[in-house]
Design a protein around this motif. Structure first.
Motif, PDB file in Angstrom:
ATOM      1  N   THR A 149       0.847  -1.246   0.158  1.00 49.10           N
ATOM      2  CA  THR A 149       0.018   0.175  -0.023  1.00 49.10           C
ATOM      3  C   THR A 149       0.883   1.173  -0.041  1.00 49.10           C
ATOM      4  OG1 THR A 149      -1.507  -1.236   1.299  1.00 49.10           O
ATOM      5  CG2 THR A 149      -2.369   1.122   1.071  1.00 49.10           C
ATOM      6  N   LEU A 150       2.001   1.282   0.789  1.00 48.71           N
ATOM      7  CA  LEU A 150       3.052   2.391   0.442  1.00 48.71           C
ATOM      8  C   LEU A 150       3.707   2.477  -0.754  1.00 48.71           C
ATOM      9  CD1 LEU A 150       4.820   1.675   3.895  1.00 48.71           C
ATOM     10  CD2 LEU A 150       3.373   3.737   3.382  1.00 48.71           C
ATOM     11  N   GLY A 219       8.609  12.771  -7.535  1.00 49.53           N
ATOM     12  CA  GLY A 219       8.944  11.329  -7.396  1.00 49.53           C
ATOM     13  C   GLY A 219       8.488  10.591  -6.040  1.00 49.53           C
ATOM     14  N   LYS A 220       8.560  11.143  -5.010  1.00 49.87           N
ATOM     15  CA  LYS A 220       8.087  10.524  -3.683  1.00 49.87           C
ATOM     16  C   LYS A 220       6.617  10.194  -3.722  1.00 49.87           C
ATOM     17  CE  LYS A 220      10.054  11.956   0.409  1.00 49.87           C
ATOM     18  NZ  LYS A 220       9.644  12.475   1.724  1.00 49.87           N
ATOM     19  N   VAL A 221       6.489   9.031  -3.191  1.00 48.29           N
ATOM     20  CA  VAL A 221       4.969   8.386  -2.927  1.00 48.29           C
ATOM     21  C   VAL A 221       4.794   8.691  -1.505  1.00 48.29           C
ATOM     22  CG1 VAL A 221       3.351   6.629  -3.160  1.00 48.29           C
ATOM     23  CG2 VAL A 221       4.958   6.927  -4.952  1.00 48.29           C
ATOM     24  N   SER A 222       4.632  10.079  -0.853  1.00 49.41           N
ATOM     25  CA  SER A 222       4.261  10.350   0.422  1.00 49.41           C
ATOM     26  C   SER A 222       2.834   9.841   0.586  1.00 49.41           C
ATOM     27  CB  SER A 222       4.554  11.716   0.693  1.00 49.41           C
ATOM     28  OG  SER A 222       3.957  12.528  -0.362  1.00 49.41           O
ATOM     29  N   VAL A 483       8.037   1.550   7.821  1.00 45.88           N
ATOM     30  CA  VAL A 483       7.209   0.560   7.572  1.00 45.88           C
ATOM     31  C   VAL A 483       6.817  -0.286   8.656  1.00 45.88           C
ATOM     32  CG1 VAL A 483       7.533  -1.803   6.362  1.00 45.88           C
ATOM     33  CG2 VAL A 483       8.494   0.099   5.540  1.00 45.88           C
ATOM     34  N   THR A 484       7.492  -0.476   9.899  1.00 49.11           N
ATOM     35  CA  THR A 484       6.992  -1.041  11.165  1.00 49.11           C
ATOM     36  C   THR A 484       5.807  -0.485  11.803  1.00 49.11           C
ATOM     37  OG1 THR A 484       9.348  -1.723  11.504  1.00 49.11           O
ATOM     38  CG2 THR A 484       7.547  -1.961  13.199  1.00 49.11           C
ATOM     39  N   ILE A 485       5.974   0.921  11.688  1.00 47.83           N
ATOM     40  CA  ILE A 485       4.691   1.708  12.175  1.00 47.83           C
ATOM     41  C   ILE A 485       3.469   1.390  11.445  1.00 47.83           C
ATOM     42  CG2 ILE A 485       3.900   4.099  12.619  1.00 47.83           C
ATOM     43  CD1 ILE A 485       6.684   5.024  12.989  1.00 47.83           C
ATOM     44  N   ALA A 486       3.545   1.439  10.041  1.00 51.08           N
ATOM     45  CA  ALA A 486       2.515   1.066   9.198  1.00 51.08           C
ATOM     46  C   ALA A 486       1.963  -0.297   9.428  1.00 51.08           C
ATOM     47  CB  ALA A 486       2.746   1.356   7.941  1.00 51.08           C
TER      48      ALA A 486
END
Ligand code: FDA
Length: 504
Positions: A149-150, A219-222, A483-486
């Motif tokens: 999803t990120l 560029g960044k997928v925030s 990634v861990t938080i998500a």
């Protein structure tokens, strides 16, 4: 019962908040997100949404009169910082007595300013840090769900090997290898294909134009482009910006009443609102969520909160350091602002270190190799409520970072020895200093899972009140943490929707 009622409120729009809002929206729960920062989608007078790293303006910083860049100096001279007008800018630096914490402000939280490094921790270390969480389920279900999803993606290795933009990383890799250390490619949410097109001159540059800590224009997928876009797409989620939650109380019917201050981008108070909800999710980050709960406990609006609220804080062992290379080892005038490699010595039993090879995109040759070391520092800090200032104060002393410096030093001493090089002492302020131990990018803890909450982030002592963000992780995770938080937020919200919301 007061204020506008919404079934669910999510405070903040960072990782934990965005994951929770998407899944609530998908479950059909009308959800209001309250974010103290602004939405970053309107170009300024220069045609860009964000100001760059080399010429920062007021958009760079959260209500500062001068920028406070992590690498403020070169040859001890403060070259990078600029005087600016106070504004609701994107990067904040919260300065406590002996530790400063960098944070993102705006729709997307830390995702707006971070390096995008999307690292899943070693399973063995995850199990050590959060033993009560079913690791099998995390590694087969929730880490993959968060990564996809990120929109985490990997660099094309053949491009990495030949592009000028990563010669700094190849130099550091060779020097690590000379010391017997191995490196690993680090996945990212920056679109590596976009970066290749930047290099080809086909699209506007962002990572290749030194943009990162004050926002990437391309560029960044925030999170505003991933989780939050999907959350809004459910039609159930709304976001109010420039709204800061100040107080939380529980009403007789069990609902929560929030007071919320709305400001303009110059900081002028436009009004104070009341919002009430049945389910309240705190995703204001380690500092933000902990402060809200501490204030509530200490001022008596939620007197039954656990004494554990405020405890278990750590900077994820963050230490920055830099080495000076020989003239024959230039690190390049071209440097991508997005890191691609990490030195992985986490299995070292004495001094585990995961060190990202960081760029120093100054536009001129510096012969500097820069690193953000993540170490395993067992020291923890505690937040206490400062009534006079009405804010959470961090009890953390500089000497608590001694174990982190020792670990970083042991690794980089090996690299220096193998390459006959030395540290740089001029980059971290006016003192002679090789290790930056007074700031961090990875604040973790304050409302630790299983201590201030149950094993799913339900706040101890209160029904329908949840913590969803980095405050749940007890001070260390061994890699860059988002990634861990998500993934943890994915796990927790699935359980909460099933058990606490679907049936209510
Ligand atoms: P997060 O801090 O993201 O979001 C909290 C949100 O709540 C913010 O938008 C804030 O404005 C808002 N808020 C706070 N209090 C509020 C209140 N009272 N009312 C309303 N809103 C409120 N990590 C990583 O994994 N890889 C990386 O490459 C990097 N690089 C990096 C660089 C820099 C410069 C920084 C500052 C940080 C990183 N990080 C990182 C760290 C990463 O960004 C961080 O761990 C996460 O953003 C934390 O996510 P949370 O959900 O905990 O909160």
């Amino acid at each position: 019962s007061g204020g506008t009622f919404v079934p669910a409120v999510v405070v903040g729009t960072g990782y934990g908040a965005a994951v929770s809002a998407l899944r609530l929206g998908e479950a059909g729960v009308p959800t209001l997100m309250l974010e103290m920062g602004r939405l970053w989608n309107q170009p300024g007078p220069d045609g860009n949404v964000f100001s760059g790293m080399l010429k920062p303006d007021k958009r760079s910083s959260w209500f500062k009169t001068r920028t406070e860049a992590p690498l403020g100096s070169f040859l001890w001279l403060d070259l990078a910082n600029r005087d600016i007008e106070p504004y609701a800018g994107v990067l904040d630096r919260v300065n406590f007595d002996q530790m400063s914490v960098y944070l993102g402000r705006g729709v997307g939280g830390g995702s707006l300013v971070n390096g995008g490094m999307a690292v899943t921790p070693r399973r063995s270390y995850f199990e050590e840090v959060l033993p009560q969480v079913d690791a099998e389920e995390m590694y087969t279900k929730y880490f993959p769900r968060a990564n996809s999803t990120l929109r985490v993606n990997n660099i094309d290795k053949s491009w990495f090997e030949q592009t000028d933009w990563y010669s700094f990383a190849r130099v550091s890799r060779r020097q690590a290898s000379n010391a017997g250390l191995s490196t690993t490619f680090v996945p990212n949410v920056y679109d590596w294909d976009y970066m290749r097109r930047e290099a080809d001159g086909a699209v506007p540059k962002s990572a290749l134009a030194a943009e990162v800590i004050y926002g990437n224009n391309h560029g960044k997928v925030s999170l505003d482009k991933s989780y939050l876009a999907a959350a809004l797409g459910t039609g159930k989620v709304t976001i109010e910006t420039l709204h800061q939650v100040k107080t939380i109380r529980q009403q007789n019917d069990g609902t929560y009443l929030l007071t919320v201050e709305q400001r303009d981008t110059g900081g002028k108070l436009l009004g104070t609102k009341e919002v009430s909800c049945r389910h309240l999710f705190l995703g204001a980050g380690s500092l933000g969520s902990t402060e809200l709960l501490l204030r509530a406990r200490e001022t008596g609006t939620l007197p039954g909160l656990s004494p554990e609220v405020g405890g278990g804080w750590g900077p994820n062992g963050n230490i920055m350091t830099a080495r000076a290379n020989h003239m024959w080892n230039p690190t390049g005038t071209k440097q991508s602002s997005i890191p691609a490699l990490g030195i992985d010595d986490w299995d070292n039993p004495d001094t585990p270190v995961f060190a990202e090879i960081a760029p120093l995109p100054a536009g001129v040759e510096t012969w500097v190799s820069l690193y953000l070391a993540i170490t395993k520092n067992p020291e923890r800090g505690t937040f206490v409520y400062d009534a006079a200032k009405d804010r959470a104060d961090l009890r953390w002393t500089r000497d608590q970072n001694a174990p982190a410096i020792a670990a970083a030093k042991s690794l980089f001493d090996r690299i220096n020895k193998a390459n006959a090089t030395i540290y740089r002492y001029d980059l971290f302020g006016k003192q002679i200093k090789a290790f930056a131990d007074d700031f961090c990018y990875h604040p973790l803890g304050g409302c630790v899972l299983g201590k201030a909450t149950d094993d799913y982030g339900r706040v101890t002592g209160y029904k329908n009140l949840y913590v969803t963000d980095g405050s749940l992780i007890p001070g260390s995770i061994g890699v860059n943490p988002f990634v861990t938080i998500a993934a943890l937020a994915e796990r927790n919200i699935e359980r909460v929707i099933k058990q606490d919301i679907a049936d209510s």
